[in-house]
Each structure stands twice: as C-alpha cells, then as structure tokens.
Design a protein around this motif. Structure first.
Motif, PDB file in Angstrom:
ATOM      1  N   TYR A  83       0.831  -1.208   0.000  1.00  0.00           N
ATOM      2  CA  TYR A  83       0.000   0.000   0.000  1.00  0.00           C
ATOM      3  C   TYR A  83       0.865   1.256   0.000  1.00  0.00           C
ATOM      4  O   TYR A  83       0.678   2.156  -0.826  1.00  0.00           O
ATOM      5  CB  TYR A  83      -0.928  -0.009   1.219  1.00  0.00           C
ATOM      6  CG  TYR A  83      -1.821   1.214   1.314  1.00  0.00           C
ATOM      7  CD1 TYR A  83      -3.064   1.240   0.698  1.00  0.00           C
ATOM      8  CD2 TYR A  83      -1.406   2.345   2.014  1.00  0.00           C
ATOM      9  CE1 TYR A  83      -3.880   2.360   0.776  1.00  0.00           C
ATOM     10  CE2 TYR A  83      -2.212   3.471   2.097  1.00  0.00           C
ATOM     11  CZ  TYR A  83      -3.447   3.481   1.482  1.00  0.00           C
ATOM     12  OH  TYR A  83      -4.241   4.603   1.557  1.00  0.00           O
ATOM     13  N   TRP A  84       1.831   1.323   0.911  1.00  0.00           N
ATOM     14  CA  TRP A  84       2.602   2.554   1.069  1.00  0.00           C
ATOM     15  C   TRP A  84       3.676   2.718   0.008  1.00  0.00           C
ATOM     16  O   TRP A  84       3.949   3.844  -0.443  1.00  0.00           O
ATOM     17  CB  TRP A  84       3.187   2.639   2.477  1.00  0.00           C
ATOM     18  CG  TRP A  84       2.130   2.955   3.500  1.00  0.00           C
ATOM     19  CD1 TRP A  84       1.662   2.135   4.473  1.00  0.00           C
ATOM     20  CD2 TRP A  84       1.387   4.171   3.596  1.00  0.00           C
ATOM     21  NE1 TRP A  84       0.663   2.766   5.190  1.00  0.00           N
ATOM     22  CE2 TRP A  84       0.483   4.011   4.669  1.00  0.00           C
ATOM     23  CE3 TRP A  84       1.386   5.369   2.893  1.00  0.00           C
ATOM     24  CZ2 TRP A  84      -0.400   5.021   5.049  1.00  0.00           C
ATOM     25  CZ3 TRP A  84       0.506   6.376   3.277  1.00  0.00           C
ATOM     26  CH2 TRP A  84      -0.377   6.198   4.343  1.00  0.00           C
ATOM     27  N   THR A  85       4.313   1.632  -0.424  1.00  0.00           N
ATOM     28  CA  THR A  85       5.321   1.795  -1.469  1.00  0.00           C
ATOM     29  C   THR A  85       4.693   2.231  -2.789  1.00  0.00           C
ATOM     30  O   THR A  85       5.306   2.986  -3.556  1.00  0.00           O
ATOM     31  CB  THR A  85       6.119   0.490  -1.690  1.00  0.00           C
ATOM     32  OG1 THR A  85       5.209  -0.607  -1.893  1.00  0.00           O
ATOM     33  CG2 THR A  85       7.028   0.199  -0.509  1.00  0.00           C
ATOM     34  N   PHE A  86       3.462   1.787  -3.053  1.00  0.00           N
ATOM     35  CA  PHE A  86       2.760   2.230  -4.252  1.00  0.00           C
ATOM     36  C   PHE A  86       2.550   3.738  -4.233  1.00  0.00           C
ATOM     37  O   PHE A  86       2.760   4.429  -5.237  1.00  0.00           O
ATOM     38  CB  PHE A  86       1.416   1.499  -4.347  1.00  0.00           C
ATOM     39  CG  PHE A  86       0.683   1.715  -5.644  1.00  0.00           C
ATOM     40  CD1 PHE A  86       1.182   1.198  -6.829  1.00  0.00           C
ATOM     41  CD2 PHE A  86      -0.509   2.421  -5.674  1.00  0.00           C
ATOM     42  CE1 PHE A  86       0.503   1.388  -8.027  1.00  0.00           C
ATOM     43  CE2 PHE A  86      -1.192   2.613  -6.865  1.00  0.00           C
ATOM     44  CZ  PHE A  86      -0.686   2.102  -8.045  1.00  0.00           C
ATOM     45  N   ARG A  87       2.184   4.278  -3.088  1.00  0.00           N
ATOM     46  CA  ARG A  87       1.948   5.717  -2.969  1.00  0.00           C
ATOM     47  C   ARG A  87       3.242   6.517  -2.908  1.00  0.00           C
ATOM     48  O   ARG A  87       3.319   7.624  -3.458  1.00  0.00           O
ATOM     49  CB  ARG A  87       1.085   5.992  -1.739  1.00  0.00           C
ATOM     50  CG  ARG A  87      -0.378   5.755  -2.022  1.00  0.00           C
ATOM     51  CD  ARG A  87      -1.158   5.230  -0.850  1.00  0.00           C
ATOM     52  NE  ARG A  87      -2.510   4.882  -1.307  1.00  0.00           N
ATOM     53  CZ  ARG A  87      -2.803   3.753  -1.957  1.00  0.00           C
ATOM     54  NH1 ARG A  87      -1.865   2.855  -2.183  1.00  0.00           N
ATOM     55  NH2 ARG A  87      -4.034   3.521  -2.372  1.00  0.00           N
ATOM     56  N   LEU A  88       4.244   5.965  -2.254  1.00  0.00           N
ATOM     57  CA  LEU A  88       5.531   6.657  -2.215  1.00  0.00           C
ATOM     58  C   LEU A  88       6.155   6.734  -3.607  1.00  0.00           C
ATOM     59  O   LEU A  88       6.738   7.756  -3.981  1.00  0.00           O
ATOM     60  CB  LEU A  88       6.474   5.934  -1.249  1.00  0.00           C
ATOM     61  CG  LEU A  88       6.116   6.036   0.233  1.00  0.00           C
ATOM     62  CD1 LEU A  88       7.031   5.148   1.060  1.00  0.00           C
ATOM     63  CD2 LEU A  88       6.200   7.481   0.721  1.00  0.00           C
ATOM     64  N   MET A  89       6.030   5.661  -4.376  1.00  0.00           N
ATOM     65  CA  MET A  89       6.523   5.660  -5.749  1.00  0.00           C
ATOM     66  C   MET A  89       5.881   6.796  -6.545  1.00  0.00           C
ATOM     67  O   MET A  89       6.576   7.595  -7.199  1.00  0.00           O
ATOM     68  CB  MET A  89       6.220   4.314  -6.401  1.00  0.00           C
ATOM     69  CG  MET A  89       6.489   4.244  -7.889  1.00  0.00           C
ATOM     70  SD  MET A  89       5.917   2.684  -8.620  1.00  0.00           S
ATOM     71  CE  MET A  89       4.126   2.830  -8.403  1.00  0.00           C
ATOM     72  N   ILE A  90       4.567   6.897  -6.478  1.00  0.00           N
ATOM     73  CA  ILE A  90       3.850   7.939  -7.220  1.00  0.00           C
ATOM     74  C   ILE A  90       4.177   9.315  -6.671  1.00  0.00           C
ATOM     75  O   ILE A  90       4.434  10.267  -7.415  1.00  0.00           O
ATOM     76  CB  ILE A  90       2.335   7.678  -7.165  1.00  0.00           C
ATOM     77  CG1 ILE A  90       2.001   6.362  -7.870  1.00  0.00           C
ATOM     78  CG2 ILE A  90       1.561   8.829  -7.794  1.00  0.00           C
ATOM     79  CD1 ILE A  90       0.557   5.921  -7.697  1.00  0.00           C
ATOM     80  N   GLY A  91       4.187   9.440  -5.345  1.00  0.00           N
ATOM     81  CA  GLY A  91       4.403  10.733  -4.713  1.00  0.00           C
ATOM     82  C   GLY A  91       5.778  11.308  -4.976  1.00  0.00           C
ATOM     83  O   GLY A  91       5.911  12.491  -5.346  1.00  0.00           O
TER      84      GLY A  91
END
Length: 463
Positions: free
Chosen positions: A329-337
């Motif tokens: 969940y968080w790595t997906f958002r960190l990648m995009i962010g």
C-alpha cells in the motif's frame, strides 16, 4: 527469523542498493552521449566541458554499479539454489545475453571512450559513447526480460521427470508483454534520475555563482528531461497498472488494501488502519480512480483480496496468497508521490529559468539539491512494490518463494553474510558519496590547461 526471511532481507538490501546506481548509469550514459553530440554538431566548447564533467561522474557511478551487480548475481547460487535449479534454463538465457552481448558492448566501448580522447577521430570517438549507451540500455532490457518472466512466465514448460522449467520459446520471453511495458517505464525513470542529478549538481554551483552559463544550460537540460520523462513515466505506469491488474490482480488489490470486490472502486490518498492492514480506520479517498487505474473504466470492477484469496486457494491449494498489505500500500503511494514531486520541481524550475533567467532564490537551489534523492526513492519504492506485491511467489503462479531458498544454508550463515554485506555496502556508500561529491564540487575542467598538458611542443617540468 528463519532462513527464508533472512535470505529475502539480504536479497532485498543488495538489490535496492544496486539499483541506486543502475538508473543513474542508464540515464547518464544517454545524456552524456547527447552532450557530446551537441558539441560535435555545434563546436560549442560549453558542451564539451559538460561532457567531460558529467562523464567523469557517470564513470564513477558505472564502476559501483558493476561491483554491486556481480554480488547480487552470486546470491542466486548462495541463498536461492532451488530457485536457480528450477528456472535456470529460462532465467539464465536473458542474463547470459546481458553479460555476453550488452555488458561486453558497453564496457568495451566505454573503455575506448575513456582512452580515445585525442586518439580517435571526433566522429569515431562520439560513436563509442553512443555504443556504450546502447549497451547499457540493452543490459537493462535483458535483465528486465528475466524479471518480467518471474512476474508473467511465458515460453516454457515443466518437465515432469526433472520437475524443472525448460525454455521452449526464447522470443516469447524477450517479447513478454510485461517486458514491453516495464522497459519504457524503467527507462524513463532512469532519465528522471539522471536529470535530477544534473539539476542538483547545477544548483549547487549556481547557488555559489560558479560557471553560471554552463550550469544554467545543464540545469535547463535536466529540467526539460525531468518534466518530459515524468509525463512519460505516468503514461507508461498507467498502462503497466492495467496489465498488472490482468496478470496479477492480487497485487493491484494489495496496492489499495482493497479487501472486498468493488465497482466502482475509489483510490485512497491516505489511510489509517490496523497494523496488518486488514481493517480501515480512516481514509481520504478519490471516487472511481482505482477503477480507472485498474480497468480504464471509471465504473470498472476491481477484485478484492478476500475473493482473490479464495480463488487462489481453489487454484493452487491451501496457503496464504496475500502479500504484505502495509508494504504494498505505502510503497505504491511513495513511488507515485516521489515521482510527482520531482516533476513538479522540474515545472517550477523551467518557469524560473525561462527566457535566459537564472533563479535568485536560495530556496529553489536548496530544494533542487534535496530533490536529487526523489527519483532514487521513487525507483526504490517502485521495485519494492513490484517484488513484494508478487509474494508469496518467486515465479508467479509457478514457484513459491518458500520453495526457492537453498536447502543447505542455515540461519547463522545467512545472518553473518547479511551483516557483512550491510556493513560493506554502508562503507561503500560513504566512500562513493565522498568521491562523487568531491568531483561534483570540483567543477568542469579547464580545456586550455588540458590542451597545454597534451601539447608535446610544450616542455614538461622535470624533478
């Protein structure tokens, strides 16, 4: 922890560390080749000084990438021998092509480029850096083909007598749909990384008023490449997300921590939940966006983790087929962010440097220097998501990670090697950072001094 957990930690640490150097090498090879091409076409010595300056930093990074990559490959035999035995016929083919063709191409012509200044004709010398850059890009393609086979296995059969995967179609492996989508995504990510490096180094010098014409031009190149590549990364990532939903629906469900099948499905920008991610306490959501990401339809249906778990149990047998939900969940958002922030900085920088302007604000230079880390963090988060989201499979749907670890390795052996690798890599990271910083701060070379030093008619000092 058991042997499996420690082996995964070791492989994860060495892989993420190795990938610090990979995208910068790929991106810098092509940018340095472009700089030398600009000098060859225009005769402007500013481009020549940029080529030699950033080329030296590229070479330092390339050397570290080679060293860490070799160590990474050794682990297939040390910690993952059952994996190597099972898929060696297939996984080894693109890796052999990478070593015998691509790496040979890049290392040979890179050597000619290093020692060919003033020895080869300008056109032939320019060809050497382009061939080295092409070799670097091909290396990435062959390695991604091997990894994509783990994500979406094609062109093989299982030999029932040996219980090993055997290659039946190398062309299917090299043209795997996952490879064809992943390669441009990774390539544009490498461009952002190299561009961020150009921006950060240029910002450091511009903030001190050093070599303003040269570093303003270098910064503009970096800003333009970063913004264009950021758009391309977003476009290829959108395609990749839909293909991932088709091939690995559990990974997409885990990326959103979506437990129940939904149509339409919203995308959460931020969620607070239980430690294992099984229960949502509070979430900030954007309606219908996950449906569009996964299916291309704002009202599309996205399968949930619970339904997929039941489906996989019926298909593959008893077991837990859910990856680590908080990590995915968080790595997906960190990648995009992180990627979005890098592109935003590029957009602001292009505005501040428009029509020959040079930024006067210290905040921009400080932000540009700090933002050098953003593409590296985005790349790391993206690969952690890709590999962790595939769990519990080492080869999706074919071989579980628990069945891939070496049977003769014990906890003590892996723990000692893990500790040793971590310490050595920490020391190497410090040394590399010092060397890179020292050469970056030194600035571009003085071409007049270099010409005088290379002129045989000028007597040299003797001692």
């Amino acid at each position: 922890m058991d042997v499996l957990d420690l082996s995964r930690w070791q492989f994860g640490i060495t892989t993420v560390y190795h990938f610090i150097f990979v995208p910068l090498t790929i991106g810098m090879a092509l940018l340095v080749a472009s700089m030398q091409t600009a000098w060859h076409r225009t005769g402007n010595e500013t481009y020549l000084r940029m080529t030699k300056f950033f080329g030296k930093l590229f070479l330092i990074n390339f050397a570290m990438g080679v060293v860490t990559g070799i160590v990474q490959e050794f682990q297939f035999g040390m910690n993952w021998s059952d994996y190597s035995r099972f898929v060696g016929d297939i996984f080894g083919a693109p890796l052999a092509m990478e070593g015998l063709l691509a790496f040979f191409l890049e290392s040979t012509f890179l050597g000619l480029w290093i020692f060919g200044w003033n020895r080869l004709s300008p056109r032939l010398h320019l060809a050497t850096i382009w061939l080295a850059a092409i070799g670097t890009t091909l290396s990435a393609y062959f390695i991604l083909a091997a990894n994509s086979w783990m994500q979406h296995p094609v062109g093989y059969r299982i030999n029932p007598e040996t219980n090993r995967a055997e290659l039946t179609d190398i062309w299917a492996v090299l043209t795997n749909s996952t490879t064809l989508v992943t390669f441009p995504h990774v390539l544009f990510g490498a461009f952002i990384t190299a561009a961020g490096f150009l921006i950060g180094v240029s910002a450091w010098h511009l903030a001190r008023g050093r070599e303003v014409p040269l570093f303003r031009k270098a910064m503009r190149i970096g800003l333009a490449v970063s913004l264009a590549s950021g758009i391309a990364v977003a476009a290829t990532g959108d395609i990749q997300a839909r293909l991932m939903t088709e091939q690995q629906p559990m990974k997409m469900a885990a990326a959103e921590a979506l437990y129940e099948t939904s149509a339409p499905a919203s995308f959460s920008l931020f969620t607070l939940g239980t430690p294992d991610g099984s229960e949502e306490l509070w979430s900030l959501r954007v309606p219908n966006v996950l449906s569009f990401m996964a299916t291309g339809d704002f009202n599309g249906s996205v399968e949930g983790i619970n339904d997929l778990q039941k489906e996989y149990v019926a298909k593959y047998g008893p077991g837990d087929y859910r990856p680590s939900i908080p990590v995915t969940y968080w790595t997906f958002r960190l990648m995009i962010g992180f990627g979005a922030l890098a592109s935003l900085l590029a957009l602001v920088g292009l505005w501040l440097t428009r029509k020959g302007r040079t930024p006067n604000s210290r905040w921009f230079y400080r932000a540009a220097l700090a933002a050098m880390a953003l593409p590296f963090l985005a790349n790391a988060a993206g690969w952690i998501f890709t590999e962790m989201g595939r769990q519990p499979w080492s080869v999706y749907g074919v071989l579980r990670t628990a069945a891939s670890v070496s049977p003769g390795v014990d906890v003590t052996t892996v723990a000692i090697s893990l500790g040793a690798f971590t310490i050595v890599y920490a020391v190497l990271a410090a040394i590399t950072a010092v060397i890179m910083a020292r050469h970056a701060k030194a600035g571009p070379p003085d071409l007049t001094a270099q010409k005088e030093a290379a002129d045989p008619t000028i007597p040299a000092l003797t001692y």
